[in-house]
Design a protein around this motif. Structure first.
Motif, PDB file in Angstrom:
ATOM      1  N   ASN A 231      40.611  35.020  38.753  1.00  0.00           N
ATOM      2  CA  ASN A 231      40.762  35.105  37.305  1.00  0.00           C
ATOM      3  C   ASN A 231      39.489  35.620  36.645  1.00  0.00           C
ATOM      4  O   ASN A 231      38.440  35.754  37.281  1.00  0.00           O
ATOM      5  CB  ASN A 231      41.181  33.753  36.710  1.00  0.00           C
ATOM      6  CG  ASN A 231      40.137  32.663  36.960  1.00  0.00           C
ATOM      7  OD1 ASN A 231      38.933  32.910  36.936  1.00  0.00           O
ATOM      8  ND2 ASN A 231      40.610  31.445  37.196  1.00  0.00           N
ATOM      9  N   LEU A 232      39.588  35.903  35.345  1.00  0.00           N
ATOM     10  CA  LEU A 232      38.472  36.525  34.624  1.00  0.00           C
ATOM     11  C   LEU A 232      37.232  35.651  34.626  1.00  0.00           C
ATOM     12  O   LEU A 232      36.105  36.145  34.795  1.00  0.00           O
ATOM     13  CB  LEU A 232      38.898  36.840  33.191  1.00  0.00           C
ATOM     14  CG  LEU A 232      37.842  37.514  32.312  1.00  0.00           C
ATOM     15  CD1 LEU A 232      37.400  38.832  32.929  1.00  0.00           C
ATOM     16  CD2 LEU A 232      38.394  37.745  30.905  1.00  0.00           C
ATOM     17  N   ASP A 233      37.376  34.363  34.453  1.00  0.00           N
ATOM     18  CA  ASP A 233      36.231  33.457  34.444  1.00  0.00           C
ATOM     19  C   ASP A 233      35.486  33.498  35.778  1.00  0.00           C
ATOM     20  O   ASP A 233      34.250  33.464  35.823  1.00  0.00           O
ATOM     21  CB  ASP A 233      36.680  32.019  34.142  1.00  0.00           C
ATOM     22  CG  ASP A 233      37.127  31.827  32.700  1.00  0.00           C
ATOM     23  OD1 ASP A 233      36.743  32.681  31.859  1.00  0.00           O
ATOM     24  OD2 ASP A 233      37.846  30.850  32.416  1.00  0.00           O
ATOM     25  N   THR A 234      36.249  33.580  36.857  1.00  0.00           N
ATOM     26  CA  THR A 234      35.628  33.654  38.181  1.00  0.00           C
ATOM     27  C   THR A 234      34.882  34.972  38.362  1.00  0.00           C
ATOM     28  O   THR A 234      33.773  35.010  38.922  1.00  0.00           O
ATOM     29  CB  THR A 234      36.695  33.506  39.282  1.00  0.00           C
ATOM     30  OG1 THR A 234      37.397  32.279  39.096  1.00  0.00           O
ATOM     31  CG2 THR A 234      36.058  33.521  40.663  1.00  0.00           C
ATOM     32  N   VAL A 235      35.490  36.071  37.898  1.00  0.00           N
ATOM     33  CA  VAL A 235      34.831  37.378  37.977  1.00  0.00           C
ATOM     34  C   VAL A 235      33.507  37.352  37.224  1.00  0.00           C
ATOM     35  O   VAL A 235      32.464  37.811  37.728  1.00  0.00           O
ATOM     36  CB  VAL A 235      35.752  38.484  37.395  1.00  0.00           C
ATOM     37  CG1 VAL A 235      34.977  39.803  37.254  1.00  0.00           C
ATOM     38  CG2 VAL A 235      36.962  38.672  38.288  1.00  0.00           C
TER      39      VAL A 235
ATOM     40  N   LYS B  31      31.665  34.776  36.447  1.00  0.00           N
ATOM     41  CA  LYS B  31      30.723  33.895  37.152  1.00  0.00           C
ATOM     42  C   LYS B  31      30.109  34.595  38.354  1.00  0.00           C
ATOM     43  O   LYS B  31      28.891  34.506  38.593  1.00  0.00           O
ATOM     44  CB  LYS B  31      31.450  32.626  37.592  1.00  0.00           C
ATOM     45  CG  LYS B  31      30.543  31.618  38.285  1.00  0.00           C
ATOM     46  CD  LYS B  31      31.319  30.369  38.676  1.00  0.00           C
ATOM     47  CE  LYS B  31      30.411  29.386  39.416  1.00  0.00           C
ATOM     48  NZ  LYS B  31      31.160  28.148  39.814  1.00  0.00           N
ATOM     49  N   GLU B  32      30.927  35.343  39.119  1.00  0.00           N
ATOM     50  CA  GLU B  32      30.432  36.049  40.303  1.00  0.00           C
ATOM     51  C   GLU B  32      29.440  37.151  39.913  1.00  0.00           C
ATOM     52  O   GLU B  32      28.426  37.355  40.588  1.00  0.00           O
ATOM     53  CB  GLU B  32      31.603  36.643  41.089  1.00  0.00           C
ATOM     54  CG  GLU B  32      32.442  35.634  41.831  1.00  0.00           C
ATOM     55  CD  GLU B  32      31.655  34.943  42.929  1.00  0.00           C
ATOM     56  OE1 GLU B  32      30.983  35.643  43.713  1.00  0.00           O
ATOM     57  OE2 GLU B  32      31.693  33.704  42.998  1.00  0.00           O
ATOM     58  N   ILE B  33      29.757  37.859  38.831  1.00  0.00           N
ATOM     59  CA  ILE B  33      28.829  38.907  38.365  1.00  0.00           C
ATOM     60  C   ILE B  33      27.499  38.286  37.975  1.00  0.00           C
ATOM     61  O   ILE B  33      26.422  38.779  38.358  1.00  0.00           O
ATOM     62  CB  ILE B  33      29.449  39.679  37.184  1.00  0.00           C
ATOM     63  CG1 ILE B  33      30.619  40.531  37.662  1.00  0.00           C
ATOM     64  CG2 ILE B  33      28.390  40.575  36.517  1.00  0.00           C
ATOM     65  CD1 ILE B  33      31.412  41.188  36.539  1.00  0.00           C
ATOM     66  N   LYS B  34      27.530  37.194  37.221  1.00  0.00           N
ATOM     67  CA  LYS B  34      26.293  36.524  36.800  1.00  0.00           C
ATOM     68  C   LYS B  34      25.493  36.038  37.996  1.00  0.00           C
ATOM     69  O   LYS B  34      24.266  36.137  38.023  1.00  0.00           O
ATOM     70  CB  LYS B  34      26.613  35.363  35.867  1.00  0.00           C
ATOM     71  CG  LYS B  34      27.073  35.788  34.477  1.00  0.00           C
ATOM     72  CD  LYS B  34      27.349  34.562  33.597  1.00  0.00           C
ATOM     73  CE  LYS B  34      27.705  34.975  32.187  1.00  0.00           C
ATOM     74  NZ  LYS B  34      27.984  33.784  31.323  1.00  0.00           N
ATOM     75  N   ASN B  35      26.196  35.523  39.007  1.00  0.00           N
ATOM     76  CA  ASN B  35      25.515  35.015  40.202  1.00  0.00           C
ATOM     77  C   ASN B  35      24.834  36.127  40.986  1.00  0.00           C
ATOM     78  O   ASN B  35      23.870  35.881  41.723  1.00  0.00           O
ATOM     79  CB  ASN B  35      26.513  34.283  41.109  1.00  0.00           C
ATOM     80  CG  ASN B  35      26.933  32.941  40.551  1.00  0.00           C
ATOM     81  OD1 ASN B  35      26.230  32.356  39.715  1.00  0.00           O
ATOM     82  ND2 ASN B  35      28.086  32.429  41.004  1.00  0.00           N
ATOM     83  N   ASN B  36      25.366  37.351  40.867  1.00  0.00           N
ATOM     84  CA  ASN B  36      24.805  38.465  41.629  1.00  0.00           C
ATOM     85  C   ASN B  36      23.814  39.305  40.838  1.00  0.00           C
ATOM     86  O   ASN B  36      23.296  40.297  41.355  1.00  0.00           O
ATOM     87  CB  ASN B  36      25.940  39.344  42.151  1.00  0.00           C
ATOM     88  CG  ASN B  36      26.625  38.731  43.360  1.00  0.00           C
ATOM     89  OD1 ASN B  36      26.115  38.772  44.467  1.00  0.00           O
ATOM     90  ND2 ASN B  36      27.787  38.116  43.135  1.00  0.00           N
ATOM     91  N   LYS B  37      23.568  38.950  39.596  1.00  0.00           N
ATOM     92  CA  LYS B  37      22.510  39.612  38.823  1.00  0.00           C
ATOM     93  C   LYS B  37      21.205  38.887  39.120  1.00  0.00           C
ATOM     94  O   LYS B  37      20.835  37.930  38.459  1.00  0.00           O
ATOM     95  CB  LYS B  37      22.846  39.601  37.333  1.00  0.00           C
ATOM     96  CG  LYS B  37      24.027  40.494  36.974  1.00  0.00           C
ATOM     97  CD  LYS B  37      24.343  40.464  35.498  1.00  0.00           C
ATOM     98  CE  LYS B  37      23.336  41.242  34.686  1.00  0.00           C
ATOM     99  NZ  LYS B  37      23.758  41.414  33.280  1.00  0.00           N
TER     100      LYS B  37
END
Length: 264
Positions: free
Chosen positions: A2-6, A8-14
């Protein structure tokens, strides 16, 4: 997913908190303003030097994120170098105008020659490189690279005058040394023999002595390679060894011309 997970994953990889594209954008604007201040007749010098100082302070605060790097202090020393840099660039422009039969004036050279613009931004960035300013010198030369297709690392040492004719595709590496009155054509590479992080502090790019001409698409590689004074390096030559002074080096591929017209 879902969008929230996407999100969160983007933030974790920045993972790079200091990677701010504002640095690139501000450097591009600063570079343009600096070039105009030195060359444009309608750009008032005193007022713009003050504005450039303010722009530089903002840049310095963005790029000097490591402790004990007082980058703001560089500016006063840098502006003292500007008259000397401008004298060198005026000599570059005059040499182009005097030697290129296609040039009609020094004004034309400054306004329309991509090689001159690349040299100008190199000379302006080189002093920042000498001061050890992070990121900004490389981003300045990338401005010129993007506009002209000419990639000059700000660490290179280049004499006066210097002429890049046509410019596109030229690559000059960080530890290259180019002495006075050198002329190079499009597609020339002054590079390293190979890429290895262990070579970081070593001279890995060639030395070009005084009064050398290097024609289109020649490739000269290696930190120990020296092109002797007054030499001419022909088009498409590939060199990894030194050449003595007063040499003529050429590449002569076999060319066959066949007349395909039918004869009666």
């Amino acid at each position: 997913m879902n969008l929230d997970t996407v999100i969160k994953e983007i933030k974790n990889n920045k993972k790079l908190p200091n990677l701010k594209f504002e640095i690139k954008e501000r450097t591009e604007a600063f570079t343009k303003h600096l070039f105009y201040t030195l060359f444009d007749e309608d750009t008032e010098v005193e007022e713009n030097i003050k504005k450039l100082g303010q722009e530089f302070e903002t840049l310095a605060d963005l790029v000097c994120w490591k402790p004990n790097t007082p980058c703001r202090n560089i500016w006063e020393e840098y502006i003292e170098k500007l008259p000397e840099i401008l004298q060198k660039l005026n000599a570059d422009a005059r040499a182009i105008a005097e030697n290129d039969p296609a040039a009609n004036s020094v004004e034309e050279v400054c306004l329309s020659y991509p090689g001159f613009f690349a040299i100008a931004i190199y000379r302006l960035s080189h002093e920042f490189y000498q001061f050890g300013l992070p990121l900004v010198p490389r981003l300045m030369t990338e401005c010129a690279h993007n506009l002209t297709g000419t990639d000059i690392n700000p660490g290179a040492k280049i004499g006066v005058p210097f002429f890049i004719d046509h410019a596109t595709g030229v690559v000059i590496g960080e530890t290259a040394i180019i002495k006075d009155n050198v002329k190079i054509y499009q597609g020339v590479t002054l590079g390293a023999l190979y890429v290895d992080r262990n070579l970081r502090k070593l001279k890995r790019h060639p030395t070009i002595e005084d009064n050398v001409t290097i024609y289109a698409n020649a490739t000269i590689l290696g930190g120990e390679t020296v092109i002797g004074a007054n030499s001419v390096i022909g088009g498409n030559v590939w060199l990894t060894k030194s050449v003595p002074a007063n040499s003529m080096v050429s590449h002569t591929p076999q060319i066959n011309i066949k007349n395909t017209a039918q004869h009666e």
